[in-house]
Every structure is written in structure tokens, then in C-alpha cells.
Write an enzyme that holds these catalytic residues in place. Structure first.
Site, PDB file in Angstrom:
ATOM      1  N   HIS A 136     -40.684  65.753 -27.981  1.00 59.09           N
ATOM      2  CA  HIS A 136     -40.306  64.446 -27.772  1.00 59.09           C
ATOM      3  C   HIS A 136     -41.246  63.379 -26.871  1.00 59.09           C
ATOM      4  O   HIS A 136     -41.308  62.267 -27.094  1.00 59.09           O
ATOM      5  CB  HIS A 136     -38.701  64.333 -27.191  1.00 59.09           C
ATOM      6  CG  HIS A 136     -38.428  63.010 -26.741  1.00 59.09           C
ATOM      7  ND1 HIS A 136     -37.919  61.886 -27.252  1.00 59.09           N
ATOM      8  CD2 HIS A 136     -38.441  62.391 -25.405  1.00 59.09           C
ATOM      9  CE1 HIS A 136     -37.686  61.090 -26.551  1.00 59.09           C
ATOM     10  NE2 HIS A 136     -37.828  61.103 -25.374  1.00 59.09           N
ATOM     11  N   HIS A 141     -43.360  59.248 -26.491  1.00 56.41           N
ATOM     12  CA  HIS A 141     -43.833  58.380 -25.547  1.00 56.41           C
ATOM     13  C   HIS A 141     -45.119  58.174 -25.246  1.00 56.41           C
ATOM     14  O   HIS A 141     -45.462  56.895 -24.835  1.00 56.41           O
ATOM     15  CB  HIS A 141     -43.335  59.057 -24.187  1.00 56.41           C
ATOM     16  CG  HIS A 141     -41.621  58.768 -23.980  1.00 56.41           C
ATOM     17  ND1 HIS A 141     -41.112  57.515 -23.585  1.00 56.41           N
ATOM     18  CD2 HIS A 141     -40.559  59.525 -23.974  1.00 56.41           C
ATOM     19  CE1 HIS A 141     -39.921  57.743 -23.488  1.00 56.41           C
ATOM     20  NE2 HIS A 141     -39.557  59.017 -23.533  1.00 56.41           N
ATOM     21  N   GLU A 182     -36.835  53.821 -25.024  1.00 52.36           N
ATOM     22  CA  GLU A 182     -36.236  54.886 -25.871  1.00 52.36           C
ATOM     23  C   GLU A 182     -35.989  54.770 -27.236  1.00 52.36           C
ATOM     24  O   GLU A 182     -36.189  55.236 -28.249  1.00 52.36           O
ATOM     25  CB  GLU A 182     -35.231  55.691 -25.041  1.00 52.36           C
ATOM     26  CG  GLU A 182     -35.450  56.524 -23.878  1.00 52.36           C
ATOM     27  CD  GLU A 182     -36.335  57.705 -24.416  1.00 52.36           C
ATOM     28  OE1 GLU A 182     -36.283  58.283 -25.322  1.00 52.36           O
ATOM     29  OE2 GLU A 182     -36.676  58.711 -23.398  1.00 52.36           O
ATOM     30  N   SER A 201     -39.457  59.734 -32.468  1.00 46.01           N
ATOM     31  CA  SER A 201     -39.497  61.409 -32.419  1.00 46.01           C
ATOM     32  C   SER A 201     -38.246  61.951 -33.176  1.00 46.01           C
ATOM     33  O   SER A 201     -38.257  63.181 -33.015  1.00 46.01           O
ATOM     34  CB  SER A 201     -39.418  61.968 -30.955  1.00 46.01           C
ATOM     35  OG  SER A 201     -38.239  61.721 -30.188  1.00 46.01           O
TER      36      SER A 201
END
Length: 283
Positions: A136, A141, A182, A201
Site C-alpha cells: 500500500h 503513495h 488517500e 492500491s
């Protein structure tokens, strides 16, 4: 200071990471020797599945930056990524054992350091995991940290987080992180795309967030975001849409203190709230 584990949301499950190896700032060395052949295979399969889903669903900036992660057949050495990331935007990734408290988190971001968890989910958790893991954090990110504008936004968020902590409004600011970094969506010229790591993700939420008729999609309004609760254990019921990465940076450039003052004492909105003042995104 002691490095106490951080629990995700309302979960009562003990955090998985080994916090005993973390320093006062919650960072540690990547424990590369811990990874098994199964771990590397899990990372490879996750990467290949997500990469195949990106066209038409992920934003152009993310797709362009993804190759900068380097090797995808195994979990990368963080320092290999840092050699490229420092040259691109002056950022670096640092290892953490898992979720970390607000002040250390904000401090790292304010200094252009992004915390990346180094453990990976089990094969049984292939489709869903509660806590962020190395896949993730890296896949979701890190690619956009190679984009100079987005990299500046994330640093500005960290700086704003330290001020928010002093003012006692971290909950309000955390919602901005959730609905942008996010779970943010962007309106490209050729349609809606995802730029948030939690979407990028996730194989299920990537398609859902961009194409499903079920969730609301509202143009980003900072006061609205800061009053909106979110879901941690289901797909989001509301997504906020920006016009561009530059738009995100410009909207968050001013001091947030007047915003906090404007929403102080006002009730929160539930995650699926629909307001007459909402500017609905229509593709």
C-alpha cells in the site's frame, strides 16, 4: 520517548509491526532479511494485478511516475528508490514499523520524508488488509512523490499538521488527508481518474471509485471535507474531486486557521451526507 504502537481506527487487534526496533522518531532500518520468497511473490502479484488495472482509472501523473519505483518482481530496497526520489523532488522514504502518531508523522512529512511500513500482508490477506503494509505505502503513495507539485502539497500538509496539533484540530485536518492523499479523485480532460493511494492500491475500490454509480462525487471544498466523516472498513460513500494537482496545491496554500474558525462548533456530516450546497461532479 517510548515508541508505542498505534492502532488503526477502532480496531482492537494488536498492531503487527515490531515497534521495539524504532527510534524516537518512529523510524528504523528496513528489515530486508525478513522477507521470504512468499513475501516477494505476494508483492509481485499485487503489483502486477494493480498495474493492469491502471489504464483508464488512474491519473496520468501516477501512471507516468510508477516506473520510478523500479523493480516489481520483488519488494524493493528502499534506498534504491531514494536514489531516484531525492534527485526528482528532494523527498526520501523512511522505514517505520507500522502506523505512527500524529506529531512524528507530520514532522516527517514536513521534512520531506515519507514513512513506509516494511512488512507485507499474508497471502490470505491478498484482497484486503486493515493496516497499511509495504505494498500500500510503496505502490499507492510513493509514485506521486516523484511529481514536484504533489510532493510540495504533501510537505505543506505535514507543516499544516504540526500547526493543527497545536490548535487541537487534527481530526479536521486528518479528513483532508483521507479524502485527498488517500481517496482523492481528479477530473482529467478524458474523464475521472484516481490519485489517492487508498484507491490506487485496491483492486476493488479502484474500479468502484471511478466507475460505480453508487458513491457521491463532490468537487473539493475544504470546509466540507473537514466536516465529513469517513469509512475505514468499506468503500467510501463520498469522494472529493479536484481539477488538477496544481488546483490541489493552490487550494491548500492559504493558512487554514480561518477555516478552522469557520467550522468550529459546527456538527460533522456523515460519510454519505448530501447537501444542497454540494457541487456534484458530473462527467
Amino acid at each position: 520517548m517510548a515508541t508505542e504502537p498505534v492502532v488503526y481506527g477502532a480496531s482492537d487487534r494488536p498492531p503487527r509491526g515490531d515497534y521495539s526496533r524504532a527510534g524516537a522518531d518512529y523510524t528504523c532500518e528496513q528489515d530486508y532479511a525478513q522477507y521470504t520468497d512468499t513475501d516477494h511473490d505476494t508483492y509481485r502479484r499485487l503489483y502486477e494485478r494493480q498495474e493492469a488495472l491502471l489504464p483508464g482509472l488512474a491519473c496520468d501523473e501516477f501512471i507516468a511516475a510508477l516506473p520510478s519505483l523500479g523493480v516489481k518482481s520483488r519488494i524493493p530496497h528502499f534506498e534504491d528508490i531514494n536514489e531516484r526520489l531525492r534527485k526528482a523532488t528532494g523527498w526520501e522514504i523512511v522505514t517505520v514499523p507500522g502506523l505512527i502518531p500524529e506529531v512524528p508523522f507530520f514532522t516527517l512529512l514536513a521534512n520531506r520524508k515519507f514513512p513506509v511500513t516494511d512488512w507485507i500482508r499474508t497471502p490470505e490477506e491478498f484482497d484486503y488488509i486493515v493496516e497499511p503494509d509495504v505494498f500500500h505505502d510503496l505502490f499507492g503513495h510513493v509514485p506521486l512523490l516523484f511529481n514536484p507539485v504533489f510532493a510540495d502539497f504533501v510537505q505543506r500538509y505535514g507543516q499544516g499538521g504540526l500547526k493543527a496539533h497545536e490548535q487541537g484540530v487534527c481530526e479536521q485536518l486528518s479528513r483532508l488527508y483521507w479524502y485527498t492523499i488517500e481517496f482523492g479523485l481528479i477530473a482529467q480532460a478524458d474523464g475521472l481518474r484516481a490519485y489517492g493511494a487508498g484507491i490506487l492500491s485496491s483492486s476493488g475500490e479502484l474500479t468502484y471509485a471511478v466507475t460505480s454509480a453508487e458513491p457521491q462525487r463532490i468537487k473539493l471544498d475544504l470546509k466540507r471535507v473537514m466536516r465529513t466523516r469517513y469509512k475505514i472498513d468499506t468503500y467510501q460513500q463520498t469522494y472529493f474531486v479536484i481539477d488538477s494537482i496544481d488546483d490541489l496545491l493552490s487550494q491548500t496554500a492559504p493558512d487554514f486557521t480561518p477555516l478552522y474558525d469557520a467550522i468550529k462548533g459546527k456538527p460533522d456530516f456523515v460519510a454519505n451526507a448530501s447537501l444542497p450546497s454540494d457541487s456534484i461532479y458530473i462527467e
